[in-house]
Design a protein around this motif. Structure first.
Motif, PDB file in Angstrom:
ATOM      1  N   ARG A 250       0.833  -1.204   0.000  1.00  0.00           N
ATOM      2  CA  ARG A 250       0.000   0.000   0.000  1.00  0.00           C
ATOM      3  C   ARG A 250       0.870   1.256   0.000  1.00  0.00           C
ATOM      4  O   ARG A 250       0.557   2.239  -0.683  1.00  0.00           O
ATOM      5  CB  ARG A 250      -0.932   0.001   1.207  1.00  0.00           C
ATOM      6  CG  ARG A 250      -1.968  -1.094   1.207  1.00  0.00           C
ATOM      7  CD  ARG A 250      -2.881  -0.983   2.420  1.00  0.00           C
ATOM      8  NE  ARG A 250      -3.730   0.191   2.340  1.00  0.00           N
ATOM      9  CZ  ARG A 250      -4.909   0.214   1.738  1.00  0.00           C
ATOM     10  NH1 ARG A 250      -5.385  -0.880   1.160  1.00  0.00           N
ATOM     11  NH2 ARG A 250      -5.630   1.317   1.710  1.00  0.00           N
TER      12      ARG A 250
ATOM     13  N   TYR B 220       2.721   1.694  -3.548  1.00  0.00           N
ATOM     14  CA  TYR B 220       1.879   2.102  -4.672  1.00  0.00           C
ATOM     15  C   TYR B 220       0.879   3.206  -4.299  1.00  0.00           C
ATOM     16  O   TYR B 220      -0.049   3.481  -5.069  1.00  0.00           O
ATOM     17  CB  TYR B 220       1.139   0.884  -5.235  1.00  0.00           C
ATOM     18  CG  TYR B 220       2.069  -0.111  -5.884  1.00  0.00           C
ATOM     19  CD1 TYR B 220       2.590   0.113  -7.152  1.00  0.00           C
ATOM     20  CD2 TYR B 220       2.466  -1.265  -5.209  1.00  0.00           C
ATOM     21  CE1 TYR B 220       3.452  -0.793  -7.744  1.00  0.00           C
ATOM     22  CE2 TYR B 220       3.332  -2.182  -5.783  1.00  0.00           C
ATOM     23  CZ  TYR B 220       3.818  -1.940  -7.057  1.00  0.00           C
ATOM     24  OH  TYR B 220       4.684  -2.837  -7.637  1.00  0.00           O
TER      25      TYR B 220
ATOM     26  N   VAL C 112      -1.596   3.464  -2.305  1.00  0.00           N
ATOM     27  CA  VAL C 112      -2.982   3.013  -2.395  1.00  0.00           C
ATOM     28  C   VAL C 112      -3.905   3.875  -1.533  1.00  0.00           C
ATOM     29  O   VAL C 112      -5.070   4.101  -1.874  1.00  0.00           O
ATOM     30  CB  VAL C 112      -3.098   1.522  -1.993  1.00  0.00           C
ATOM     31  CG1 VAL C 112      -4.544   1.055  -2.034  1.00  0.00           C
ATOM     32  CG2 VAL C 112      -2.246   0.670  -2.924  1.00  0.00           C
TER      33      VAL C 112
ATOM     34  N   ILE D 280      -5.695   6.662  -3.426  1.00  0.00           N
ATOM     35  CA  ILE D 280      -6.462   6.372  -4.636  1.00  0.00           C
ATOM     36  C   ILE D 280      -7.808   7.086  -4.646  1.00  0.00           C
ATOM     37  O   ILE D 280      -8.206   7.691  -5.651  1.00  0.00           O
ATOM     38  CB  ILE D 280      -6.655   4.847  -4.802  1.00  0.00           C
ATOM     39  CG1 ILE D 280      -5.382   4.235  -5.381  1.00  0.00           C
ATOM     40  CG2 ILE D 280      -7.829   4.534  -5.714  1.00  0.00           C
ATOM     41  CD1 ILE D 280      -5.483   2.765  -5.683  1.00  0.00           C
TER      42      ILE D 280
ATOM     43  N   LYS E  96      -5.806  -0.280 -11.559  1.00  0.00           N
ATOM     44  CA  LYS E  96      -6.071   0.907 -10.744  1.00  0.00           C
ATOM     45  C   LYS E  96      -7.575   1.105 -10.553  1.00  0.00           C
ATOM     46  O   LYS E  96      -8.021   1.478  -9.465  1.00  0.00           O
ATOM     47  CB  LYS E  96      -5.456   2.140 -11.395  1.00  0.00           C
ATOM     48  CG  LYS E  96      -3.939   2.221 -11.242  1.00  0.00           C
ATOM     49  CD  LYS E  96      -3.393   3.507 -11.824  1.00  0.00           C
ATOM     50  CE  LYS E  96      -1.882   3.602 -11.616  1.00  0.00           C
ATOM     51  NZ  LYS E  96      -1.330   4.849 -12.190  1.00  0.00           N
TER      52      LYS E  96
ATOM     53  N   LEU F 273      -8.673  -1.397  -7.906  1.00  0.00           N
ATOM     54  CA  LEU F 273      -8.266  -0.985  -6.555  1.00  0.00           C
ATOM     55  C   LEU F 273      -9.137   0.173  -6.064  1.00  0.00           C
ATOM     56  O   LEU F 273      -9.476   0.234  -4.870  1.00  0.00           O
ATOM     57  CB  LEU F 273      -6.795  -0.586  -6.553  1.00  0.00           C
ATOM     58  CG  LEU F 273      -5.789  -1.691  -6.907  1.00  0.00           C
ATOM     59  CD1 LEU F 273      -4.360  -1.168  -6.821  1.00  0.00           C
ATOM     60  CD2 LEU F 273      -5.962  -2.898  -6.000  1.00  0.00           C
TER      61      LEU F 273
ATOM     62  N   GLU G 180     -11.243   0.082  -2.604  1.00  0.00           N
ATOM     63  CA  GLU G 180     -11.142   1.104  -1.567  1.00  0.00           C
ATOM     64  C   GLU G 180     -12.503   1.769  -1.324  1.00  0.00           C
ATOM     65  O   GLU G 180     -12.865   2.072  -0.185  1.00  0.00           O
ATOM     66  CB  GLU G 180     -10.104   2.159  -1.973  1.00  0.00           C
ATOM     67  CG  GLU G 180      -8.672   1.662  -1.964  1.00  0.00           C
ATOM     68  CD  GLU G 180      -8.203   1.294  -0.564  1.00  0.00           C
ATOM     69  OE1 GLU G 180      -8.395   2.092   0.367  1.00  0.00           O
ATOM     70  OE2 GLU G 180      -7.651   0.182  -0.406  1.00  0.00           O
TER      71      GLU G 180
END
Length: 678
Positions: free
Chosen positions: A338, A341, A343, A346, A398, A401, A405
């Motif tokens: 996490r 990248y 995360v 995001i 992406k 993800l 999230e």
């Protein structure tokens, strides 16, 4: 190995003195604990002013163990020493227990604490910690360890129930209030001087503000209509820092000296309340609660800044069957991922590209009957190749993800709105329109890669998967995908063929009528597009697409043909039921495409089984002998198809030939130019 147990904080909505009177009713024996046979007071001392009392007991337990084990050990009962240290002035009781029997072979140490709720002086808190170490036990170490944990868990579960039982007994006797201890005038002068030096405890608001300021951990207060303060959650920091008092005149001073922990104080910096666990995380066994707290404590040492949420920690524990070591390893890798990248950013930074907005047939759609957020995906209407060629595998990842999230946020909102824990979401997967073109190899590769990432970093988020209108080709896709999905997740899949989803046991059992999508016969309109083929105008250049791939492996190989030339790819296959997939783009002009199967193995002119770039003149000669007869020496698997300028072709075929035949497959292409993926 030392087994540790750490309880959450349990709250009794009764004053400390009443709890103490109820607690004393457990001695010398307690019918509600069958294994507790009896106890004898060994030693009892009391302070000069009556503010402190120490009682040492020898407790007799009838442990539920196999007869053979008792026979080998030579005992029917085991004995424990229990030391209770009561501080009436500071309203605290510390209970310390250790085993007397088999002390050289087994080491059991337990510490329990009753103390005043830091935010409500009329309530009482309880926590406990224990450790178990078995050095040797006649070769039955594992058996003894399991017995001890099982027995201990059962006793923990009964603890609060027993106190509540004796509280009710006291009420029946007319005892609903017990006066607090008051210091007498003849108390030693030194004690009075010490009292005047004790710092005044902070106000409730100040203490909470300070705990938030000192640490970034989240503090939640759940208000109850008829109560002064909340028992649903005790601030992670305030509980360990506010033991110095509860804000009433009878509880001034510090009893931290009476609350020495069985583990280091740093390990208890972040505390969970049992009512909070039940309200926001769900029902957990005593040992599961302990493992959650222990993993949180470990993360508190390791992490700088914000800790992962309790729901996140619990998901990783569940994914590893509450094995702390395995869950810690999995969670550590995920936290590093996490961070690497970004995360966590995001939701605030991701911008959905136009092609996803217009052609991705899925999105969040209200909730199911259990209050779980519902995600609907019309996979059969999804142009996998078009989306990947437009945004790349990385772009598809992406977007996935971002959905995950967003799902976590929906879970939090659902928990707050429903009044009960919601820890997972539901996926409704509509497969109408799914066919062999969805088995495009680069698409399958991207799908498997995404599944692998989601499984590793979002475990136990999928509560239920409803798969409807599955076509005949679906078993092939499921065979490819299933090996990448955890068995626990696979057990949550429900399959419905045809219109079976409309009857009993189908969607009406899981999705409210008001939220059933219109394309399934309901009245609710979905907010996402229907899907369909992505126009090639959205495709990225091949060079850019290769750069955005999740792997360095090239997706396509190219070959140029002049008019009348042949290019063949020969595959050797003896695997019954395997899936052969072909995919190519025609850049200019038109080509004629065929697939043949031969009964006998063939080879290409250059002696290899598969042609490669850098073709020679011989590579453009057919391997099918002119003397061969169709229907006898070779068979047409796919009829001749004319593919025109600019077209994309993705097709698959299930290889269903007899294994007794030694088969070759010839992908036969004639004419101008193409990209081909062998």
């Amino acid at each position: 190995m030392v087994q540790k147990y750490q309880s959450p904080v349990r709250v009794y909505k009764y004053p400390f003195e009443l709890i103490m009177m109820a607690y004393e009713r457990r001695f010398p024996t307690c019918p509600m604990i069958p294994v507790f046979v009896g106890s004898d007071v060994i030693k009892e001392t009391e302070g000069e002013d009556g503010s402190t009392q120490v009682v040492e007991r020898r407790c007799k337990l009838n442990v539920e163990a196999p007869y053979l084990l008792k026979k080998i050990a030579g005992v029917d009962y085991v004995y424990f020493i229990q030391v209770n240290s009561l501080d009436r002035r500071n309203r605290a009781l510390k209970i310390e227990a250790y085993n007397e029997s088999f002390a050289t072979r087994v080491i059991i140490h337990e510490v329990c604490n009753y103390f005043v709720h830091p935010e409500n002086p009329s309530w009482t808190c309880f926590d406990q910690a224990a450790s178990l170490e078995i050095k040797s036990f006649y070769g039955f170490e594992n058996v003894v360890e399991k017995l001890a944990i099982k027995q201990y868990s059962a006793n923990i579960a009964k603890g609060k129930e027993i106190i509540e039982f004796f509280i009710e007994e006291l009420k029946k006797e007319g005892i609903t209030e017990v006066p607090q201890w008051v210091e007498t005038n003849d108390a030693p002068k030194e004690e009075e001087e010490v009292e005047t030096e004790i710092e005044k405890p902070p106000s409730r608001k100040t203490s909470i503000d300070n705990s938030i300021k000192d640490n970034d951990t989240e503090s939640v207060v759940v208000e109850e209509s008829s109560e002064v303060a909340s028992s649903s959650f005790i601030s992670h920091n305030s509980l360990s820092r506010q033991h110095s008092g509860a804000g009433d005149k009878g509880s001034s001073g510090s009893h931290s000296s009476m609350r020495r922990e069985s583990f280091a104080e740093e390990e208890n910096k972040f505390r969970l309340d049992a009512d909070y666990i039940q309200r926001f995380l769900g029902e957990l066994s005593p040992m599961e609660e302990s493992q959650l707290i222990q993993l949180r404590n470990w993360l508190a040492h390791l992490q700088k800044g914000n800790l992962p949420s309790d729901t996140m920690i619990l998901r990783f524990l569940r994914a590893r069957d509450f094995n702390i070591e395995k869950a810690r390893e999995m969670l550590s890798q995920s936290l590093n991922w996490r961070k690497k990248y970004q995360v966590d950013k995001i939701l605030s930074e991701y911008e959905t590209v136009e092609v996803i907005k217009d052609y991705f047939p899925g999105g969040w759609h209200y909730h199911d009957k259990d209050g779980k957020p519902l995600f609907v995906l019309r996979l059969g209407m999804m142009d996998v190749k078009g989306l990947i060629k437009s945004v790349g595998e990385e772009g598809l990842l992406k977007m996935t993800l971002q959905c995950c999230e967003e799902g976590l946020r929906h879970i939090e909102d659902a928990t707050a709105q429903s009044g009960h824990p919601v820890t997972t979401w539901t996926l409704l997967l509509d497969l109408e329109g799914l066919n062999m073109r969805h088995l495009w190899r680069p698409g399958i590769r991207a799908l498997l890669r995404i599944i692998e990432i989601v499984e590793a970093n979002y475990p136990e988020t999928m509560g239920r998967v409803l798969i409807i209108r599955a076509p005949r080709v679906f078993p092939v896709l499921w065979t490819l995908v299933r090996t990448f999905i955890d068995e626990r997740t696979c057990s949550k899949f429900f399959f419905y063929a045809g219109n079976d989803y409309q009857g009993p046991g189908g969607l009406p059992d899981y999705i409210p009528d008001d939220y059933l999508p219109d394309f399934l016969g309901g009245t609710c309109t979905v907010s996402f597009p229907e899907g369909g083929l992505v126009p090639k105008s959205h495709y990225m250049p091949d060079e850019e697409l290769e750069h955005l791939a999740l792997s360095d492996e090239s997706i396509y190989k190219s070959v140029s043909l002049t008019k009348g030339q042949v290019h063949e790819v020969v595959l050797l296959n003896e695997d019954l039921g395997s899936v052969i997939t072909w995919d190519f783009d025609v850049l200019r002009h038109s080509i004629c495409f065929s697939v043949f199967r031969t009964k006998n193995p063939v080879s290409t002119p250059n002696g290899t089984l598969q042609t490669t770039p850098g073709l020679t003149e011989n590579d453009h000669k057919s391997v099918i002998d002119k003397q061969w007869k169709e229907g006898h020496d070779f068979f047409r698997v796919e009829t001749s198809i004319v593919c025109h300028d600019g077209e994309s072709v993705q097709v698959s075929n299930v290889f269903l030939c007899n294994l007794i035949d030694f088969n070759s497959l010839c992908v036969h292409v004639i004419n101008e130019a193409l990209y081909i993926y062998p």
